[in-house]
Design a protein around this motif. Structure first.
Motif: not given
Length: 191
Positions: A92-93, A104, A162
């Protein structure tokens, strides 16, 4: 399309190259798509506009101020070259490589230049453990261990940006092996 492009277009067609051409609203020139390359046909030699085009990801700029044979050769060379796509998706990045931005699950992740380079290096090797030494060589451009904890500090900052507020962490540390970017949760992850 500028009439000056007609000889170049004919030369490219004679070489079997199919072009897609789009005019630019409010500007003199056109975008030419040849293979995976995007070339700006600039009606007037304008170095400032050329620089801006390159910054936006245009592969080359040609125009009537250039010898038609040179313009044809440049377009042919680019049309035959493989190009990296403008986006890179790992789980999903998502990376927008031209803009150097990362998101993301649709949420923007602001990164410093070194953090971006580090994450991109790992993203191009999803699921693969990358050693500290490899990161020093690829991201810091040094071929020796300077004895600092710079890699660890950057990984820690990157991990905070992240993985914070997400259900599972993508950036992992494998003891004795290095770091990896994991696109999907591991089967043994407990949530």
């Amino acid at each position: 399309m500028e009439a000056d492009f007609v000889p170049v277009a004919r030369a490219l067609a004679a070489r079997g190259l199919a072009l897609r051409i789009a005019s630019l609203a409010g500007e003199r020139g056109a975008l030419v798509k040849a293979g995976n390359a995007v070339i700006l046909w600039q009606a007037v030699d304008d170095p400032g506009a050329r620089v801006l085009a390159f910054e936006r990801g245009i592969h080359d700029v040609v125009g009537p101020w250039m010898d038609p044979q040179e313009a044809t050769a440049r377009i042919m060379r680019l049309a035959m070259a493989p190009f990296e796509p403008a986006r890179l998706q790992v789980g999903d990045l998502e990376f927008a490589l031209i803009d150097r931005t990362v998101a993301r699950a649709g949420r923007s992740i602001p990164l410093l230049a070194r953090e971006y380079a580090l994450l991109l290096y790992l993203a191009r090797r999803p699921g693969e453990a990358v050693s500290r030494r490899s990161l020093l060589e690829a991201v810091w451009r040094i071929d020796f261990d300077p004895g600092t904890n710079s890699v660890e500090v950057h990984v820690s900052r990157l991990r905070a940006k992240l993985d914070r507020d997400f259900e599972w962490p993508m950036l992992r540390t494998l003891k004795g092996q290095g770091y990896l970017l994991q696109p999907r949760p591991a089967a043994d992850d407990q949530f």
